[in-house]
Design a protein around this motif. Structure first.
Motif, PDB file in Angstrom:
ATOM      1  N   ILE A 198    -114.264 -22.714  16.780  1.00  0.00           N
ATOM      2  CA  ILE A 198    -113.923 -21.143  16.884  1.00  0.00           C
ATOM      3  C   ILE A 198    -114.381 -20.837  18.159  1.00  0.00           C
ATOM      4  O   ILE A 198    -113.927 -20.160  19.085  1.00  0.00           O
ATOM      5  CB  ILE A 198    -114.574 -20.546  15.978  1.00  0.00           C
ATOM      6  CG1 ILE A 198    -113.662 -20.772  14.516  1.00  0.00           C
ATOM      7  CG2 ILE A 198    -114.349 -18.950  16.169  1.00  0.00           C
ATOM      8  CD1 ILE A 198    -114.083 -20.115  13.170  1.00  0.00           C
ATOM      9  N   LEU A 199    -115.789 -21.342  18.399  1.00  0.00           N
ATOM     10  CA  LEU A 199    -116.329 -20.915  19.375  1.00  0.00           C
ATOM     11  C   LEU A 199    -115.632 -21.497  20.965  1.00  0.00           C
ATOM     12  O   LEU A 199    -115.458 -20.841  22.003  1.00  0.00           O
ATOM     13  CB  LEU A 199    -117.846 -21.586  19.793  1.00  0.00           C
ATOM     14  CG  LEU A 199    -118.908 -20.784  18.911  1.00  0.00           C
ATOM     15  CD1 LEU A 199    -120.121 -21.445  18.702  1.00  0.00           C
ATOM     16  CD2 LEU A 199    -119.089 -19.282  19.536  1.00  0.00           C
ATOM     17  N   GLY A 200    -115.433 -22.730  20.989  1.00  0.00           N
ATOM     18  CA  GLY A 200    -114.492 -23.498  22.047  1.00  0.00           C
ATOM     19  C   GLY A 200    -113.426 -22.953  22.303  1.00  0.00           C
ATOM     20  O   GLY A 200    -112.812 -22.883  23.389  1.00  0.00           O
ATOM     21  N   THR A 201    -112.706 -22.192  21.032  1.00  0.00           N
ATOM     22  CA  THR A 201    -111.169 -21.377  21.287  1.00  0.00           C
ATOM     23  C   THR A 201    -111.618 -20.365  22.001  1.00  0.00           C
ATOM     24  O   THR A 201    -110.612 -19.869  22.816  1.00  0.00           O
ATOM     25  CB  THR A 201    -110.739 -21.626  19.989  1.00  0.00           C
ATOM     26  OG1 THR A 201    -110.487 -22.889  19.333  1.00  0.00           O
ATOM     27  CG2 THR A 201    -109.406 -21.036  20.203  1.00  0.00           C
ATOM     28  N   LEU A 366    -113.898 -31.436  25.941  1.00  0.00           N
ATOM     29  CA  LEU A 366    -113.805 -31.234  27.325  1.00  0.00           C
ATOM     30  C   LEU A 366    -114.493 -29.816  27.559  1.00  0.00           C
ATOM     31  O   LEU A 366    -115.104 -29.515  28.564  1.00  0.00           O
ATOM     32  CB  LEU A 366    -112.586 -31.443  27.911  1.00  0.00           C
ATOM     33  CG  LEU A 366    -112.182 -32.971  27.960  1.00  0.00           C
ATOM     34  CD1 LEU A 366    -110.546 -33.116  28.466  1.00  0.00           C
ATOM     35  CD2 LEU A 366    -113.034 -33.867  28.811  1.00  0.00           C
ATOM     36  N   TYR A 367    -113.826 -28.816  26.853  1.00  0.00           N
ATOM     37  CA  TYR A 367    -114.118 -27.441  27.222  1.00  0.00           C
ATOM     38  C   TYR A 367    -115.551 -27.392  26.634  1.00  0.00           C
ATOM     39  O   TYR A 367    -116.549 -26.445  27.198  1.00  0.00           O
ATOM     40  CB  TYR A 367    -113.303 -26.530  26.127  1.00  0.00           C
ATOM     41  CG  TYR A 367    -111.973 -26.157  26.854  1.00  0.00           C
ATOM     42  CD1 TYR A 367    -111.541 -26.176  28.297  1.00  0.00           C
ATOM     43  CD2 TYR A 367    -111.034 -25.711  25.845  1.00  0.00           C
ATOM     44  CE1 TYR A 367    -110.391 -25.956  28.515  1.00  0.00           C
ATOM     45  CE2 TYR A 367    -109.793 -25.448  26.684  1.00  0.00           C
ATOM     46  CZ  TYR A 367    -109.671 -25.568  27.724  1.00  0.00           C
ATOM     47  OH  TYR A 367    -108.355 -25.265  28.225  1.00  0.00           O
ATOM     48  N   GLY A 368    -116.212 -28.039  25.394  1.00  0.00           N
ATOM     49  CA  GLY A 368    -117.455 -27.838  25.054  1.00  0.00           C
ATOM     50  C   GLY A 368    -118.369 -28.572  26.071  1.00  0.00           C
ATOM     51  O   GLY A 368    -119.451 -27.982  26.056  1.00  0.00           O
ATOM     52  N   LEU A 369    -117.874 -29.456  26.964  1.00  0.00           N
ATOM     53  CA  LEU A 369    -118.834 -30.125  27.864  1.00  0.00           C
ATOM     54  C   LEU A 369    -119.088 -29.202  28.910  1.00  0.00           C
ATOM     55  O   LEU A 369    -119.993 -28.927  29.622  1.00  0.00           O
ATOM     56  CB  LEU A 369    -118.588 -31.513  28.115  1.00  0.00           C
ATOM     57  CG  LEU A 369    -118.601 -32.534  27.200  1.00  0.00           C
ATOM     58  CD1 LEU A 369    -117.756 -33.794  27.413  1.00  0.00           C
ATOM     59  CD2 LEU A 369    -119.917 -32.810  26.828  1.00  0.00           C
ATOM     60  N   THR A 370    -117.761 -28.614  29.450  1.00  0.00           N
ATOM     61  CA  THR A 370    -118.020 -27.704  30.645  1.00  0.00           C
ATOM     62  C   THR A 370    -118.345 -26.355  30.498  1.00  0.00           C
ATOM     63  O   THR A 370    -118.627 -25.979  31.600  1.00  0.00           O
ATOM     64  CB  THR A 370    -116.508 -27.916  31.252  1.00  0.00           C
ATOM     65  OG1 THR A 370    -115.492 -27.325  30.368  1.00  0.00           O
ATOM     66  CG2 THR A 370    -116.072 -29.231  31.838  1.00  0.00           C
ATOM     67  N   ALA A 371    -118.142 -25.560  29.291  1.00  0.00           N
ATOM     68  CA  ALA A 371    -118.354 -24.304  29.354  1.00  0.00           C
ATOM     69  C   ALA A 371    -119.745 -24.045  29.483  1.00  0.00           C
ATOM     70  O   ALA A 371    -120.269 -23.177  30.279  1.00  0.00           O
ATOM     71  CB  ALA A 371    -118.156 -23.799  27.774  1.00  0.00           C
TER      72      ALA A 371
END
Length: 423
Positions: A198-201, A366-371
């Motif tokens: 949910i957070l990543g989205t 990938l979003y989780g790593l870059t955010a």
């Protein structure tokens, strides 16, 4: 003399003020996001409703910072990175962003195709996927920015269907209110994974880039790129707050819908948006099913231009190419070619064996790593007086930004941990 302004005129004026913030917020609820929220509701009922309240201030604070960077510097987030940070940082963001955004596009195209097939069973899903891809590509390339912005803005209205669905059947509103204001946390891998999803989205890096670039486009169109003042900043904040609150409200109602209808109906495993729509049909009736399905297609038409556009802005600014949706194809060929390639690569995922669910998982990683890295950089830029002048962050913005940084960092570490541990 009566000088009161009619409510209709006030609403029309407010609607005209809305722009990049509304579009960015609405595009956050794309088909892949709807799938994530549907999974949360079906698997855990109402126990994740509270996340909408937590996510809103964090989303709004980060998007306001990105918008402010665009307004003050007259360049996108990539341009600010390129100018103020070492090139390896920029190339690392590009390395992670390209595959993540392409897989997100692919998952959204597949979701739209599958839902199109549900509405018209005689026509194959792959036909709809190709059809939507071609239509989007033609619209993006041939329409000027203001037409694209207007279409995206009105497509946001489609999301209102999700605010209607829960009212099509009886609800226990006392229980819903309790679930909304009293957080429920279950300390197991699957539940924590849903929270991370949910957070990543909701706090997705591609939105950071899009927000900043769209503010620049808006200022260019209005010839205000040298006229940033407190009024412009205030209007931007209003726009972003409305867009992010709208996004959070849609997220809330999707979890509410699936968390009551599907969860109470014994359906606890939803992997795709078409499964969610189809499962609603026998439990909530044709109206809920049709509205949910139509919403998926509408959000895809809204989100995919945002995804492909953000990627093209990232690459064009990285390599110094001509860029902008306000330019014609012959004026910014490379910019539009990147958009075309991203759409075609996303479409191709349907044919090379990468399922939409796998694409979503890889995208989330990938979003989780870059955010967290991007949020840290955004905070640094917004506190740099050499870059932002008098428009540096205040204490409230920094507090919310650092909370977002901490939460997203924990989410990233949790996500990585779960990828390397057994069930």
């Amino acid at each position: 003399m009566n000088t009161r302004i009619p409510i209709s005129k006030k609403l029309l004026h407010f609607w005209k003020l809305l722009g990049p913030g509304l579009i960015t917020g609405a595009s956050d609820d794309d088909p892949s996001g709807i799938a994530t929220y549907s999974q949360a509701g079906a698997a855990y009922g109402l126990s994740t409703l509270w996340t909408a309240l937590i996510a809103f201030p964090l989303m709004a604070s980060i998007q306001q910072m990105c918008a402010k960077i665009g307004l003050v510097t007259s360049q996108g987030l990539t341009g600010a990175l390129k100018k103020n940070y070492p090139k390896p940082v920029l190339y690392l963001m590009l390395l992670f962003s390209f595959p993540a955004i392409v897989m997100n596009i692919g998952a959204d195209i597949a979701g739209m195709g599958a839902v199109g097939n549900l509405l018209f069973p005689k026509i194959e899903a792959t036909f709809f996927s190709v059809f939507f891809t071609v239509i989007l590509l033609l619209l993006i390339v041939y329409l000027p920015y203001q037409k694209i912005a207007a279409i995206l803005k009105y497509l946001c209205i489609v999301l209102l269907v999700y605010l209607v669905v829960p009212f099509l059947y009886s609800q226990d509103w006392i229980r819903i209110i309790k679930a909304t204001v009293i957080p429920t946390i279950k300390f197991n891998k699957d539940y924590i994974s849903i929270l991370v999803g949910i957070l990543g989205t909701t706090i997705s890096p591609y939105l950071f880039f899009w927000q900043a670039s769209m503010e620049v486009e808006e200022m260019k169109h209005k010839n205000k790129h040298l006229m940033v003042d407190k009024k412009v900043i205030y209007e931007m904040e209003e726009d972003v707050d409305f867009g992010m609150s709208f996004s959070g409200l849609v997220m809330y109602f999707i979890i509410l819908t699936t968390g009551t209808v599907l969860y109470n109906g014994g359906i606890h495993q939803i992997d795709t948006v078409e499964q969610a729509a189809l499962a609603l049909k026998p439990l909530a009736g044709n109206s809920a099913y049709l509205l949910f399905a139509i919403g998926v297609i509408g959000t895809g038409l809204l989100a995919i231009p945002v995804l492909s556009g953000s990627l093209s802005y990232i690459i064009a600014e990285t390599f110094g190419w001509e860029e902008g949706l306000d330019k014609k194809f012959h004026e910014a060929k490379a910019f539009y070619i990147v958009i075309a390639i991203s759409l075609l690569l996303g479409l191709s995922l349907n044919y090379i064996g990468i399922s939409p669910i796998k694409a979503l998982i890889y995208t989330a990683i990938l979003y989780g790593l870059t955010a967290p890295v991007l949020i840290a950089i955004i905070l640094h830029i917004c506190n740099n007086k050499k870059v932002m002048g008098i428009y540096t962050n205040d204490r409230k913005a920094n507090a919310l930004g650092f909370i977002a940084l901490i939460i997203m960092s924990v989410a990233a570490m949790t996500l990585i941990y779960f990828q390397f541990t057994d069930n």
